[in-house]
Scaffold this motif. Structure first.
Motif, PDB file in Angstrom:
ATOM      1  N   ASP A   4     -30.924  24.878  12.822  1.00 52.19           N
ATOM      2  CA  ASP A   4     -32.280  24.934  12.072  1.00 52.19           C
ATOM      3  C   ASP A   4     -33.265  24.637  13.061  1.00 52.19           C
ATOM      4  OD1 ASP A   4     -34.394  24.901  10.581  1.00 52.19           O
ATOM      5  OD2 ASP A   4     -33.540  23.381   9.164  1.00 52.19           O
ATOM      6  N   THR A 202     -35.627  26.397   8.587  1.00 45.76           N
ATOM      7  CA  THR A 202     -35.858  26.208   7.058  1.00 45.76           C
ATOM      8  C   THR A 202     -37.485  25.861   6.997  1.00 45.76           C
ATOM      9  OG1 THR A 202     -35.486  23.994   7.394  1.00 45.76           O
ATOM     10  CG2 THR A 202     -33.681  25.260   6.321  1.00 45.76           C
ATOM     11  N   ASN A 217     -37.263  21.414   0.345  1.00 42.95           N
ATOM     12  CA  ASN A 217     -36.164  22.030   1.259  1.00 42.95           C
ATOM     13  C   ASN A 217     -35.624  21.163   2.061  1.00 42.95           C
ATOM     14  OD1 ASN A 217     -35.021  24.378   2.288  1.00 42.95           O
ATOM     15  ND2 ASN A 217     -36.779  25.212   3.153  1.00 42.95           N
TER      16      ASN A 217
END
Length: 255
Positions: A4, A202, A217
């Motif tokens: 991420d 994200t 999230n």
């Protein structure tokens, strides 16, 4: 495994359950995370997180919305912290014309200073662009940002914009919106960008992918982003994950 490349684990939204969030990320195959600090509070938290977790790296800079609050002393502080071996980028910096807290000329000046800083410390620069694509690209060109390269985070431009920034040594990063049913542009970008220049993120706790829209999230959900991009590109999830991981590791200099 996935990386991420842009997450805000330093946000207040994770104060009560960060360990559980980290556990879910690991269970989802999220190998590494890059936490972005963009003001004094979140930069301080970023430094704490990269010391605590072996698989967390940091990017530090000053957000354009708050450009008016940034002092030369703040930039000197960021520069001093950037020598930490787990600080892998400068940002997020750039331009945000959606909010009006900081005048455009103030944002532009700080953007230029942070590009100069990234070049000085030889780290990639992570770009925030909201409703300011033309000016953003113009400054990247004028300030020689190709020397460090970096990431167009949460990319929202068109295919021509993508070609332009890729030609300037930047990567294009996509997040939750690529999974939204009626969001065609990020889907087009997901297919258009050369796989060697593509990253996934994200931006958690913001911009959660479908089916979590409206909820908080978290890094585990980057898997949904990668699955959707793989589907759009007609390739396996495993190949997409492996390539975007290689891209991130090469850009950030991490293994």
């Amino acid at each position: 495994m996935l990386i991420d490349t842009h997450v805000h684990l330093n946000a207040d939204q994770y104060d009560d359950d960060l360990e559980e969030v980290m556990q879910r990320a690991g269970e989802a195959g999220i190998e590494k995370m890059v936490v972005v600090g963009f003001d004094r509070k979140t930069i301080e938290r970023t430094m704490e997180l990269i010391e605590k977790y072996t698989n967390v790296y940091g990017v530090i800079g000053w957000h354009p919305v708050d450009a008016i609050d940034c002092t030369d002393q703040d930039l000197e502080w960021i520069e001093s912290l950037s020598g930490h071996p787990k600080i892998v980028g400068i940002g997020e910096t750039g331009l945000d014309y959606h909010w009006d807290k900081s005048p455009h000329d103030v944002q532009k000046e700080l953007f230029k200073k942070q590009i100069a800083l990234a070049k000085k410390v030889n780290l990639p620069v992570i770009i925030h662009n909201r409703e300011a694509t033309r000016d953003c690209i113009e400054i990247l060109k004028s300030e020689g940002a190709h020397e460090t390269g970096g990431i167009m985070h949460a990319f929202s431009g068109n295919e021509s914009d993508a070609d332009t920034v890729i030609g300037m040594n930047f990567h294009v990063s996509l997040g939750g919106p690529v999974t939204f049913k009626n969001a065609q542009r990020p889907k087009d970008i997901a297919v258009h960008v050369p796989i060697e220049r593509l990253l996934v993120e994200t931006d958690a706790p913001f911009l959660p992918p479908h089916p979590y829209r409206g909820k908080r999230n978290e890094p585990a959900y980057v898997k949904l982003v990668a699955e959707k991009i793989a589907e759009l590109r007609g390739m396996s999830y495993e190949d997409l994950a492996a390539q975007t991981t290689r891209n991130a590791e090469a850009l950030f200099g991490i293994q």
